[in-house]
Motif scaffolding. Structure first.
Motif, PDB file in Angstrom:
ATOM      1  N   VAL A   5       1.879 -25.566  -3.718  1.00 14.57           N
ATOM      2  CA  VAL A   5       1.642 -24.173  -3.359  1.00 14.57           C
ATOM      3  C   VAL A   5       0.705 -24.183  -2.164  1.00 14.57           C
ATOM      4  N   VAL A   6       1.144 -23.598  -1.063  1.00 20.00           N
ATOM      5  CA  VAL A   6       0.353 -23.595   0.165  1.00 20.00           C
ATOM      6  C   VAL A   6      -0.361 -22.253   0.296  1.00 20.00           C
ATOM      7  N   VAL A   7      -1.684 -22.335   0.449  1.00 16.73           N
ATOM      8  CA  VAL A   7      -2.520 -21.154   0.626  1.00 16.73           C
ATOM      9  C   VAL A   7      -3.214 -21.276   1.971  1.00 16.73           C
ATOM     10  N   GLY A   8      -3.124 -20.241   2.779  1.00 16.48           N
ATOM     11  CA  GLY A   8      -3.806 -20.221   4.067  1.00 16.48           C
ATOM     12  C   GLY A   8      -5.243 -19.762   3.909  1.00 16.48           C
ATOM     13  N   PHE A   9      -6.128 -20.335   4.704  1.00 13.67           N
ATOM     14  CA  PHE A   9      -7.536 -19.945   4.695  1.00 13.67           C
ATOM     15  C   PHE A   9      -7.913 -19.653   6.145  1.00 13.67           C
ATOM     16  N   VAL A  10      -8.155 -18.383   6.456  1.00 13.13           N
ATOM     17  CA  VAL A  10      -8.526 -17.969   7.803  1.00 13.13           C
ATOM     18  C   VAL A  10     -10.046 -17.966   7.844  1.00 13.13           C
ATOM     19  N   GLU A  11     -10.593 -19.036   8.408  1.00  9.56           N
ATOM     20  CA  GLU A  11     -12.036 -19.300   8.340  1.00  9.56           C
ATOM     21  C   GLU A  11     -12.483 -20.040   9.582  1.00  9.56           C
ATOM     22  N   ASP A  12     -13.482 -19.508  10.289  1.00  6.21           N
ATOM     23  CA  ASP A  12     -13.944 -20.156  11.517  1.00  6.21           C
ATOM     24  C   ASP A  12     -15.071 -21.149  11.286  1.00  6.21           C
ATOM     25  N   ALA A  42      -3.882 -17.658  12.580  1.00  5.99           N
ATOM     26  CA  ALA A  42      -3.335 -17.153  11.319  1.00  5.99           C
ATOM     27  C   ALA A  42      -1.942 -16.569  11.529  1.00  5.99           C
ATOM     28  N   ASP A  43      -1.738 -15.904  12.658  1.00  6.66           N
ATOM     29  CA  ASP A  43      -0.403 -15.376  12.970  1.00  6.66           C
ATOM     30  C   ASP A  43       0.616 -16.505  13.040  1.00  6.66           C
ATOM     31  N   VAL A  44       0.217 -17.633  13.621  1.00  9.24           N
ATOM     32  CA  VAL A  44       1.102 -18.798  13.701  1.00  9.24           C
ATOM     33  C   VAL A  44       1.360 -19.345  12.298  1.00  9.24           C
ATOM     34  N   LEU A  45       0.312 -19.462  11.485  1.00  7.53           N
ATOM     35  CA  LEU A  45       0.470 -19.949  10.109  1.00  7.53           C
ATOM     36  C   LEU A  45       1.474 -19.104   9.338  1.00  7.53           C
ATOM     37  N   LEU A  46       1.378 -17.799   9.489  1.00 10.12           N
ATOM     38  CA  LEU A  46       2.271 -16.902   8.762  1.00 10.12           C
ATOM     39  C   LEU A  46       3.739 -17.145   9.107  1.00 10.12           C
ATOM     40  N   THR A  47       4.000 -17.462  10.362  1.00  8.47           N
ATOM     41  CA  THR A  47       5.393 -17.600  10.791  1.00  8.47           C
ATOM     42  C   THR A  47       5.924 -19.017  10.677  1.00  8.47           C
ATOM     43  N   THR A  48       5.054 -20.000  10.459  1.00 10.98           N
ATOM     44  CA  THR A  48       5.524 -21.386  10.436  1.00 10.98           C
ATOM     45  C   THR A  48       5.315 -22.092   9.101  1.00 10.98           C
ATOM     46  N   THR A  49       4.642 -21.450   8.166  1.00  9.86           N
ATOM     47  CA  THR A  49       4.300 -22.077   6.897  1.00  9.86           C
ATOM     48  C   THR A  49       4.740 -21.158   5.764  1.00  9.86           C
ATOM     49  N   GLY A  50       5.257 -21.712   4.720  1.00 13.09           N
ATOM     50  CA  GLY A  50       5.646 -20.913   3.558  1.00 13.09           C
ATOM     51  C   GLY A  50       4.458 -20.612   2.672  1.00 13.09           C
ATOM     52  N   LEU A  51       3.559 -19.786   3.154  1.00 15.88           N
ATOM     53  CA  LEU A  51       2.334 -19.475   2.416  1.00 15.88           C
ATOM     54  C   LEU A  51       2.648 -18.693   1.140  1.00 15.88           C
TER      55      LEU A  51
END
Length: 128
Positions: A5-12, A42-51
């Motif tokens: 399960v892939v979870v994105g973390f938008v964190e600087d 994050a926009d790239v992650l959304l379109t390239t990763t099955g979050l």
């Protein structure tokens, strides 16, 4: 779990992400945390990763995490994606804004490492 399960973390913050990734890797089998350090990434992650979920910081170098949540939740492609907000802000106004934007959870970043890790894991549990 059968698959990751892939979870994105938008964190600087490098430190915040590394602590979170280590906690997830050692305490949530089958969950992989992937990072975006800005809204643009994050926009790239959304379109390239099955979050399967997303954790978003409020204060990002290229804008407001809450506005990012509002934008993606209004996009039909991501309307059902569970999103949690994790921030240094303890302001009730930010908590309410995150809820109105569509976040399923909001948690403040604590100052001690142990509580920080517990809160990250709790957010993971709420979105996967």
């Amino acid at each position: 779990m059968d698959s990751v399960v892939v979870v994105g973390f938008v964190e600087d913050s490098d430190l915040d992400f590394e602590m979170s990734a280590q906690a997830v890797a050692t305490q949530r089998e089958g969950v992989q945390l992937v990072r975006a350090s800005s809204i643009a990434e994050a926009d790239v992650l959304l379109t390239t990763t099955g979050l399967r979920g997303l954790i978003v910081d409020v204060n990002l170098p290229d804008g407001s995490g809450i506005e990012f949540v509002r934008r993606i939740k209004s996009d039909g492609r991501y309307a059902d994606l569970p999103v949690a907000v994790f921030s240094t802000s303890f302001a009730n106004a930010d908590r309410e804004a995150a809820r109105k934007a569509g976040a399923v959870a909001y948690s403040e970043k604590p100052f001690d490492t142990e509580t920080f890790v517990r809160r990250v894991l709790s957010l993971i549990d709420r979105i996967v």
